[in-house]
Design a protein around this motif. Sequence first.
Motif, mmCIF file in Angstrom:
data_model
loop_
_atom_site.group_PDB
_atom_site.id
_atom_site.type_symbol
_atom_site.label_atom_id
_atom_site.label_comp_id
_atom_site.label_asym_id
_atom_site.label_seq_id
_atom_site.Cartn_x
_atom_site.Cartn_y
_atom_site.Cartn_z
ATOM 1 N N UNK B 197 0.824 -1.211 0.000
ATOM 2 C CA UNK B 197 0.000 0.000 0.000
ATOM 3 C C UNK B 197 0.855 1.256 0.000
ATOM 4 N N UNK B 198 0.464 2.216 -0.821
ATOM 5 C CA UNK B 198 1.118 3.521 -0.841
ATOM 6 C C UNK B 198 0.292 4.496 -0.015
ATOM 7 N N UNK B 199 0.962 5.227 0.849
ATOM 8 C CA UNK B 199 0.251 6.193 1.682
ATOM 9 C C UNK B 199 0.922 7.548 1.570
ATOM 10 N N UNK B 200 0.120 8.578 1.311
ATOM 11 C CA UNK B 200 0.620 9.956 1.332
ATOM 12 C C UNK B 200 -0.285 10.703 2.290
ATOM 13 N N UNK B 201 0.255 11.061 3.458
ATOM 14 C CA UNK B 201 -0.615 11.725 4.419
ATOM 15 C C UNK B 201 0.117 12.790 5.216
ATOM 16 N N UNK B 202 -0.661 13.779 5.643
ATOM 17 C CA UNK B 202 -0.122 14.775 6.582
ATOM 18 C C UNK B 202 -1.096 14.816 7.754
ATOM 19 N N UNK B 203 -1.387 13.664 8.300
ATOM 20 C CA UNK B 203 -2.314 13.562 9.425
ATOM 21 C C UNK B 203 -1.582 13.053 10.649
ATOM 22 N N UNK B 204 -0.386 13.542 10.838
ATOM 23 C CA UNK B 204 0.414 13.213 12.020
ATOM 24 C C UNK B 204 0.704 11.725 12.133
ATOM 25 N N UNK B 205 0.518 10.981 11.076
ATOM 26 C CA UNK B 205 0.814 9.546 11.145
ATOM 27 C C UNK B 205 -0.374 8.693 11.535
ATOM 28 N N UNK B 206 -1.526 9.319 11.789
ATOM 29 C CA UNK B 206 -2.709 8.544 12.182
ATOM 30 C C UNK B 206 -3.151 7.615 11.061
ATOM 31 N N UNK B 207 -3.212 8.157 9.836
ATOM 32 C CA UNK B 207 -3.659 7.344 8.706
ATOM 33 C C UNK B 207 -2.660 6.218 8.446
ATOM 34 N N UNK B 208 -1.390 6.566 8.525
ATOM 35 C CA UNK B 208 -0.356 5.558 8.312
ATOM 36 C C UNK B 208 -0.459 4.444 9.346
ATOM 37 N N UNK B 209 -0.626 4.842 10.601
ATOM 38 C CA UNK B 209 -0.759 3.847 11.669
ATOM 39 C C UNK B 209 -1.997 2.978 11.475
ATOM 40 N N UNK B 210 -3.081 3.606 11.071
ATOM 41 C CA UNK B 210 -4.318 2.857 10.854
ATOM 42 C C UNK B 210 -4.118 1.815 9.756
ATOM 43 N N UNK B 211 -3.445 2.210 8.674
ATOM 44 C CA UNK B 211 -3.166 1.278 7.585
ATOM 45 C C UNK B 211 -2.302 0.127 8.099
ATOM 46 N N UNK B 212 -1.274 0.472 8.876
ATOM 47 C CA UNK B 212 -0.380 -0.562 9.392
ATOM 48 C C UNK B 212 -1.118 -1.535 10.309
ATOM 49 N N UNK B 213 -2.047 -1.008 11.088
ATOM 50 C CA UNK B 213 -2.792 -1.894 11.995
ATOM 51 C C UNK B 213 -3.600 -2.903 11.203
ATOM 52 N N UNK B 214 -4.198 -2.458 10.115
ATOM 53 C CA UNK B 214 -5.013 -3.344 9.297
ATOM 54 C C UNK B 214 -4.181 -4.311 8.465
ATOM 55 N N UNK B 215 -2.876 -4.048 8.344
ATOM 56 C CA UNK B 215 -2.014 -4.960 7.598
ATOM 57 C C UNK B 215 -1.389 -5.989 8.535
ATOM 58 N N UNK B 216 -1.449 -5.713 9.841
ATOM 59 C CA UNK B 216 -0.992 -6.699 10.811
ATOM 60 C C UNK B 216 0.460 -7.102 10.702
ATOM 61 N N UNK B 217 1.288 -6.272 10.084
ATOM 62 C CA UNK B 217 2.694 -6.635 9.967
ATOM 63 C C UNK B 217 3.005 -7.455 8.727
ATOM 64 N N UNK B 218 1.979 -7.759 7.932
ATOM 65 C CA UNK B 218 2.196 -8.507 6.684
ATOM 66 C C UNK B 218 2.205 -7.528 5.514
#
Lengths: 294, 471
Positions: B197-218
């Motif tokens: 997944x490609x992520x471009x965000x300026x939301x303090x990392x919230x969106x990035x973290x949310x994406x990472x949580x849903x990927x579970x480390x995979x």
Amino acid sequence: MSFVEYSDIIQDGDVAIVYLGHDSMMPIKVQHGAQTQTRYGAIRHSTDLIGQRYGLKVTCTKGGWVHVLHPTPELWTVTLPHRTQILYTTDISVITMMLELKPGSVVCESGTGSGSLSHAILRTVAPTGHLHTVEFHQQRAEKAAEEFREHRVDHLVTVRNQDVCKEGFGVTGVADAVFLDIPSPWEAVGHAKAAMKRHGGRVCSFSPCIEQVQRTCEALAKHSFQEISTMEVLLRTHDVRTVSLPLPDFGPDDTAQKKETPSKQAVFMLKTTTPPREIPGHTGYLTFATKPRT
Amino acid sequence: MADKQDDDAMYTINEGDYVVLKRGDIFKAVQIQSRKKMAFEKQWFFLDNAVGHLYGTTFEILPGGSLQPQKQKDALSSTDAMEAGTDNRNIVDDGKSQKLTRDDIETLKEQGLKGQEIIQQLIDNSSTFRDKTEYAQDKYIKKKKKKYESTVSILKPTCRILALMYHGREPGKICHLRYDTLAQMLTLANIHAGSKVLVFETCAGLVLGAVMERMGGYGSVIQMYPGGGPVRAGVESFGFPPPFHDTLHDFPICQVNALLAGTLDTSAKDPNTDATHPHVAAEETATQPATVQRDGPEEASMDTNASGHCGDQRVDEERERGKEAKAELKRAKQEQRRKRLEAAAAQLEGRNADGLVIASRFHPCPVLMSLLRFLAPSRPFVVYSQYKEPLVDCFTKLKEQGGTVNLRLTDTWLRHYQVLPNRTHPVLLMSGGGGYLLSGTTVATEQSAPATSAADLSQEPAPKRLKASES
């Protein structure tokens, strides 16, 4: 192809989504020698699909074209054959986040219905989670199990044909989250609690009627659930349109300078969005709660 | 299948953990650090006593600032024994019904009275309490509880909790992205384990973290970032285990054009000819002969001491070693950065990403048009904007260019309800807006431009389409 993992090439046995145009899609089962009829002509699976890349444009026999997409739970939700009223992506998204679902989560769900939410849950909890889904209608339970097999997700789900209010989910102490979409959810709250891990978890109940919500909240409080919260979420679509507004003619203006815009410009072009004429105004109320450690 | 006792380890609060403090509907993300005074909701306390307890525990804040797990709730909530009135026709709101003054209450607090006891005192000293209806009494008690009970819960961070927190506390930092909108994004982009997944965000990392949580480390997440470096403060708050960070790459936006053109060079360069850092190169050549002797700094210093050189020379040599060490560090860092760039470029080069999520304060159009090129066909993308118009621009450009289907410009309407017997109704205040989303799916692009008429741009495609005349 599977609903929990992308692949690039269309293969025999895949389920694919044919995109015909705006708001027009249909699922097909890819099979050697088969043909799918569309309003633009026929799609010949062996020559047009098998071995080709997902996302390709297929020109049908009558000359028009379609696109063939890799299935996702979201595309499935809007193309699946309805056996019951289903949950749409808007509610599914909120449920997924508020139940804190993620890879590895163990989820209990009832009723399975047409499997719309089930597919979304499977996608989110894969590859290490599991879904225990309960459906009291025998044919619907069988159809759901069949679809999970076809969609190559059956290793992640267990379908049970029983009444959750009487017999529970068939498992105890394993679930991180429980979802209820049944006529009398308050009767299943106790079973939901039993199915959940001792450490706690999240529960959600979806009900169209406020009376159901009231009884469910009462039952949740009685069973010591916390953070009980009810909400509803609605989707608003904005259709992009270029609109031309006519400008009225007020007659010649003497005080104006000669270099006025020519009166031929009687129209103002505007790029805007308009709402659809009718929108879904209600699906159901979502009630969430947290089970504390017991 | 019951949990084993050792599962508790996963649910136990530890020193150094990233947690979320909760009181009512207010959240705050902090890190457990011993002897550090926490300020939260006009209360000050130390988190030391929380270590060893389970997540989800509610603590009482004792005078002095230490925490104590709260005992079972007492029966203050039961009001069936209390007498009540039928309506408020005779209740005059003159501000004089409470006999206790602010000072009296302060005294009670100082005496160490618990929240519950203070509330009981307030009830006893209110001349109008027994005239209130049962519901009004209930509401009164709830209000006082909120004010006087000093408790705090400690929760394990999740996307849900952090999204609620950021939206309530610092919406400006996340471009006013409401939590249900974030929920839509994660689902519409089909974020799941094993994808790229490609992520471009300026939301303090919230969106990035949310994406990472849903990927579970995979799978892998590639954060495209504007400016000098990726901003990820929010990701820390999620408290991901270290392996998760191995799946996270980053790539600077300013190199995207080079990557697309095939002119990006990520190979290791000879430091002497490093054109981008001329002064560093000069420094490195100056210290290079010195670095050869690095294996024996102790010997060198001993030699210096032993030979009794004059002070100036010793100072010079120390300065040399200091410069050496700094240059080494700089080189090591540069090498690290280069390796990261190389790894990220390798992920992107195949142009086979599975999803794209954009949520920033930048105008989304150029970001979208540029990053779409890294997506494989038949993959979803989602763009968030606080405002509608930039997404209308994106929609128009996408329709002109082709290569995408199922474009949808949406926003969600969210309403909370108070559910109580005979008192069920929507909550009085509602969120005014949570931002807008543009979502769609990529399809295979052809060499020739798709034949779109002006009609297609503004209306739904005509029901009958003829064969496109492709040259």
